[in-house]
Design a protein around this motif. Structure first.
Motif, PDB file in Angstrom:
ATOM      1  N   MET A   1       0.837  -1.194   0.000  1.00  0.00           N
ATOM      2  CA  MET A   1       0.000   0.000   0.000  1.00  0.00           C
ATOM      3  C   MET A   1       0.873   1.244   0.000  1.00  0.00           C
ATOM      4  O   MET A   1       1.908   1.277   0.648  1.00  0.00           O
ATOM      5  CB  MET A   1      -0.907   0.021   1.227  1.00  0.00           C
ATOM      6  CG  MET A   1      -1.962  -1.068   1.258  1.00  0.00           C
ATOM      7  SD  MET A   1      -3.115  -0.855   2.632  1.00  0.00           S
ATOM      8  CE  MET A   1      -2.019  -1.107   4.025  1.00  0.00           C
ATOM      9  N   THR A   2       0.416   2.249  -0.716  1.00  0.00           N
ATOM     10  CA  THR A   2       1.149   3.512  -0.725  1.00  0.00           C
ATOM     11  C   THR A   2       1.031   4.190   0.633  1.00  0.00           C
ATOM     12  O   THR A   2       0.012   4.077   1.316  1.00  0.00           O
ATOM     13  CB  THR A   2       0.577   4.452  -1.801  1.00  0.00           C
ATOM     14  OG1 THR A   2      -0.830   4.611  -1.584  1.00  0.00           O
ATOM     15  CG2 THR A   2       0.816   3.899  -3.189  1.00  0.00           C
ATOM     16  N   ASP A  16      -9.875  12.724   9.413  1.00  0.00           N
ATOM     17  CA  ASP A  16      -8.748  11.817   9.617  1.00  0.00           C
ATOM     18  C   ASP A  16      -8.816  10.733   8.551  1.00  0.00           C
ATOM     19  O   ASP A  16      -9.901  10.219   8.241  1.00  0.00           O
ATOM     20  CB  ASP A  16      -8.811  11.183  11.006  1.00  0.00           C
ATOM     21  CG  ASP A  16      -8.569  12.187  12.114  1.00  0.00           C
ATOM     22  OD1 ASP A  16      -7.724  13.084  11.921  1.00  0.00           O
ATOM     23  OD2 ASP A  16      -9.229  12.070  13.176  1.00  0.00           O
ATOM     24  N   HIS A  17      -7.658  10.388   8.010  1.00  0.00           N
ATOM     25  CA  HIS A  17      -7.598   9.404   6.935  1.00  0.00           C
ATOM     26  C   HIS A  17      -6.652   8.277   7.316  1.00  0.00           C
ATOM     27  O   HIS A  17      -5.586   8.512   7.897  1.00  0.00           O
ATOM     28  CB  HIS A  17      -7.117  10.068   5.639  1.00  0.00           C
ATOM     29  CG  HIS A  17      -6.627   9.096   4.622  1.00  0.00           C
ATOM     30  ND1 HIS A  17      -5.284   8.811   4.452  1.00  0.00           N
ATOM     31  CD2 HIS A  17      -7.293   8.315   3.731  1.00  0.00           C
ATOM     32  CE1 HIS A  17      -5.142   7.913   3.490  1.00  0.00           C
ATOM     33  NE2 HIS A  17      -6.342   7.597   3.041  1.00  0.00           N
ATOM     34  N   ALA A  18      -7.033   7.036   6.986  1.00  0.00           N
ATOM     35  CA  ALA A  18      -6.165   5.889   7.245  1.00  0.00           C
ATOM     36  C   ALA A  18      -6.382   4.833   6.176  1.00  0.00           C
ATOM     37  O   ALA A  18      -7.513   4.621   5.715  1.00  0.00           O
ATOM     38  CB  ALA A  18      -6.445   5.298   8.621  1.00  0.00           C
ATOM     39  N   LYS A  19      -5.288   4.178   5.770  1.00  0.00           N
ATOM     40  CA  LYS A  19      -5.382   3.018   4.888  1.00  0.00           C
ATOM     41  C   LYS A  19      -5.794   1.811   5.727  1.00  0.00           C
ATOM     42  O   LYS A  19      -5.273   1.595   6.824  1.00  0.00           O
ATOM     43  CB  LYS A  19      -4.032   2.744   4.224  1.00  0.00           C
ATOM     44  CG  LYS A  19      -3.707   3.625   3.021  1.00  0.00           C
ATOM     45  CD  LYS A  19      -4.531   3.191   1.809  1.00  0.00           C
ATOM     46  CE  LYS A  19      -4.146   3.973   0.561  1.00  0.00           C
ATOM     47  NZ  LYS A  19      -2.837   3.569   0.036  1.00  0.00           N
ATOM     48  N   VAL A  20      -6.702   0.989   5.183  1.00  0.00           N
ATOM     49  CA  VAL A  20      -7.174  -0.195   5.898  1.00  0.00           C
ATOM     50  C   VAL A  20      -7.257  -1.372   4.939  1.00  0.00           C
ATOM     51  O   VAL A  20      -7.303  -1.194   3.712  1.00  0.00           O
ATOM     52  CB  VAL A  20      -8.554   0.045   6.549  1.00  0.00           C
ATOM     53  CG1 VAL A  20      -8.488   1.199   7.546  1.00  0.00           C
ATOM     54  CG2 VAL A  20      -9.623   0.304   5.497  1.00  0.00           C
ATOM     55  N   LEU A  30      -8.940  -6.765   0.330  1.00  0.00           N
ATOM     56  CA  LEU A  30      -9.290  -5.483  -0.268  1.00  0.00           C
ATOM     57  C   LEU A  30      -8.612  -4.363   0.509  1.00  0.00           C
ATOM     58  O   LEU A  30      -8.449  -4.447   1.728  1.00  0.00           O
ATOM     59  CB  LEU A  30     -10.805  -5.285  -0.250  1.00  0.00           C
ATOM     60  CG  LEU A  30     -11.626  -6.395  -0.908  1.00  0.00           C
ATOM     61  CD1 LEU A  30     -13.116  -6.118  -0.757  1.00  0.00           C
ATOM     62  CD2 LEU A  30     -11.262  -6.545  -2.373  1.00  0.00           C
ATOM     63  N   VAL A  31      -8.224  -3.332  -0.209  1.00  0.00           N
ATOM     64  CA  VAL A  31      -7.561  -2.176   0.403  1.00  0.00           C
ATOM     65  C   VAL A  31      -8.478  -0.962   0.257  1.00  0.00           C
ATOM     66  O   VAL A  31      -9.012  -0.701  -0.827  1.00  0.00           O
ATOM     67  CB  VAL A  31      -6.199  -1.902  -0.263  1.00  0.00           C
ATOM     68  CG1 VAL A  31      -5.553  -0.653   0.348  1.00  0.00           C
ATOM     69  CG2 VAL A  31      -5.279  -3.107  -0.105  1.00  0.00           C
ATOM     70  N   GLY A  32      -8.642  -0.255   1.364  1.00  0.00           N
ATOM     71  CA  GLY A  32      -9.530   0.896   1.347  1.00  0.00           C
ATOM     72  C   GLY A  32      -8.938   2.099   2.052  1.00  0.00           C
ATOM     73  O   GLY A  32      -7.897   2.023   2.715  1.00  0.00           O
ATOM     74  N   GLU A  86      -5.058  -1.361  -5.439  1.00  0.00           N
ATOM     75  CA  GLU A  86      -4.197  -1.962  -4.422  1.00  0.00           C
ATOM     76  C   GLU A  86      -4.788  -3.237  -3.830  1.00  0.00           C
ATOM     77  O   GLU A  86      -4.142  -3.891  -3.011  1.00  0.00           O
ATOM     78  CB  GLU A  86      -3.925  -0.945  -3.311  1.00  0.00           C
ATOM     79  CG  GLU A  86      -3.089   0.236  -3.757  1.00  0.00           C
ATOM     80  CD  GLU A  86      -2.747   1.169  -2.612  1.00  0.00           C
ATOM     81  OE1 GLU A  86      -1.553   1.448  -2.423  1.00  0.00           O
ATOM     82  OE2 GLU A  86      -3.681   1.620  -1.908  1.00  0.00           O
ATOM     83  N   SER A  87      -6.007  -3.577  -4.220  1.00  0.00           N
ATOM     84  CA  SER A  87      -6.632  -4.785  -3.689  1.00  0.00           C
ATOM     85  C   SER A  87      -6.056  -6.031  -4.344  1.00  0.00           C
ATOM     86  O   SER A  87      -5.439  -5.984  -5.413  1.00  0.00           O
ATOM     87  CB  SER A  87      -8.146  -4.732  -3.888  1.00  0.00           C
ATOM     88  OG  SER A  87      -8.729  -3.777  -3.012  1.00  0.00           O
ATOM     89  N   GLY A  88      -6.284  -7.163  -3.694  1.00  0.00           N
ATOM     90  CA  GLY A  88      -5.756  -8.422  -4.170  1.00  0.00           C
ATOM     91  C   GLY A  88      -6.609  -9.036  -5.265  1.00  0.00           C
ATOM     92  O   GLY A  88      -7.572  -8.450  -5.748  1.00  0.00           O
ATOM     93  N   GLY A  89      -6.245 -10.262  -5.616  1.00  0.00           N
ATOM     94  CA  GLY A  89      -6.955 -10.998  -6.649  1.00  0.00           C
ATOM     95  C   GLY A  89      -6.132 -11.115  -7.908  1.00  0.00           C
ATOM     96  O   GLY A  89      -5.483 -10.160  -8.338  1.00  0.00           O
ATOM     97  N   SER A  90      -6.124 -12.297  -8.477  1.00  0.00           N
ATOM     98  CA  SER A  90      -5.376 -12.567  -9.704  1.00  0.00           C
ATOM     99  C   SER A  90      -6.242 -13.407 -10.619  1.00  0.00           C
ATOM    100  O   SER A  90      -6.955 -14.307 -10.155  1.00  0.00           O
ATOM    101  CB  SER A  90      -4.079 -13.311  -9.354  1.00  0.00           C
ATOM    102  OG  SER A  90      -3.335 -13.602 -10.510  1.00  0.00           O
ATOM    103  N   PRO A  91      -6.227 -13.113 -11.937  1.00  0.00           N
ATOM    104  CA  PRO A  91      -5.394 -12.136 -12.639  1.00  0.00           C
ATOM    105  C   PRO A  91      -5.866 -10.704 -12.393  1.00  0.00           C
ATOM    106  O   PRO A  91      -6.930 -10.478 -11.830  1.00  0.00           O
ATOM    107  CB  PRO A  91      -5.569 -12.530 -14.110  1.00  0.00           C
ATOM    108  CG  PRO A  91      -6.941 -13.115 -14.167  1.00  0.00           C
ATOM    109  CD  PRO A  91      -7.115 -13.851 -12.862  1.00  0.00           C
TER     110      PRO A  91
END
Length: 319
Positions: A1-2, A16-20, A30-32, A86-91
């Motif tokens: 994650m950035t 307030d902001h946070a990556k989760v 999943l990235v939020g 930035e979330s997972g999963g392939s392809p």
């Protein structure tokens, strides 16, 4: 994650902001971005899941909606759908009506367990193609109290029937034959083939395609992780949408309220009008004068945040 702020909109000093991170039911991480109003005190807040547009990332339109609604007193979560950003999963750069609908409910899972959130007051905002996914998710997920779909696309309808339902039965069959054979090519190669890059201009495009280019390919909305800015979907992405209509059960959202917002001049306006006709009361269709489809991505003078705020304040009422 950035770690740094890399949104296409300025950071607000009022939230307030946070990556989760959180997982969906299929085990995809999943990235939020979680946004909380700074003046929240110790009170549990009403909360909103925000997602879309289709092919965008949380650093674009959904993040703007989420941050703006956090400024107005809501806990909000904007996230990247499975297989994107930035979330997972392939392809990568794959979409699914089932998995992406599940993503919305997974975000509800996360918010409902957060200490700052009143789990009895959760709503959803879906933008563009995720407007249809949001409506589909809320129909089945009875924890959600109200839903807004802004500049909504029904992705299953447009993929299976074309714009304005113009695809003939013969054309549909031909497309399915091509996609079916593509599966063998992908299986032989051990990886999926991709469509040509999105939103490239060659001349003579319709105005709505120029509008997409103006958002995704210029500093206005460009983001390097967005499918619509730098990439394309897998060629077989459309397969799972072809016979899985997203809005079949839209009536089952009731008695929870639906607010559909669309631009007067949007090429996609008919999606919201059809959904409105199919939905049960309570429902509202709000047409924004002079607005095109992409105006509701980021034009602060066009997006009716006052009405969205009032809608959720009126309807996110604890049981």
């Amino acid at each position: 994650m950035t770690k740094t702020w890399d949104k296409v909109f300025p950071k607000s000093d009022r939230v307030d902001h946070a990556k989760v991170t959180f997982a969906n039911r299929y085990g995809i991480t999943l990235v939020g971005d979680l946004y909380l109003p700074k003046d929240r005190g110790g009170v549990r807040l009403p909360a909103l899941v925000v997602v879309g547009p289709f092919g965008a990332v949380k650093e674009q339109s959904s993040g703007l909606y989420a941050q703006t609604m956090a400024e107005r007193g809501f806990a909000t979560l904007a996230f990247d759908a499975s297989f994107t950003g930035e979330s997972g999963g392939s392809p990568r750069n794959l979409a699914s009506p089932d998995i992406n609908t599940e993503d919305v409910s997974a975000a509800v899972d996360y918010l409902g367990l957060h200490e700052a959130v009143d789990r009895e007051r959760i709503g959803v905002i879906g933008i563009c193609g995720f407007g249809g996914m949001a409506l589909n998710a809320v129909a089945v997920d009875k924890r959600v109290k109200a839903v807004v779909a802004s500049t909504m696309y029904d992705m299953s309808r447009v993929m299976s029937k074309g714009y304005n339902d113009s695809v003939t039965s013969a054309q549909r069959t031909q497309t399915l034959e091509q996609l079916s054979w593509q599966r063998w090519d992908d299986a032989r190669n051990g990886k999926p083939a991709y469509n040509p890059p999105h939103n490239e201009l060659k001349g003579g495009e319709a105005q709505f395609l120029l509008d997409y280019h103006d958002y995704y390919k210029t500093p206005r909305g460009f983001h390097p992780r967005a499918v619509n800015s730098t990439g394309s979907w897998t060629r077989t992405t459309a397969l799972s949408f072809m016979n899985m209509p997203l809005l079949t059960y839209i009536k089952e959202i009731a008695p929870r309220p639906v607010l559909l917002i669309h631009g007067e001049k949007a090429h996609s306006r008919y999606f919201s009008e059809t959904a409105y006709a199919a939905a049960a009361e309570p429902k509202e269709l709000m047409i924004i004068p002079g607005a095109v489809h992409t105006d509701l991505y980021d034009r602060m003078d066009k997006i009716p945040f006052d009405r969205i705020t009032d809608f959720f304040r009126e309807n996110l009422i604890a049981a």
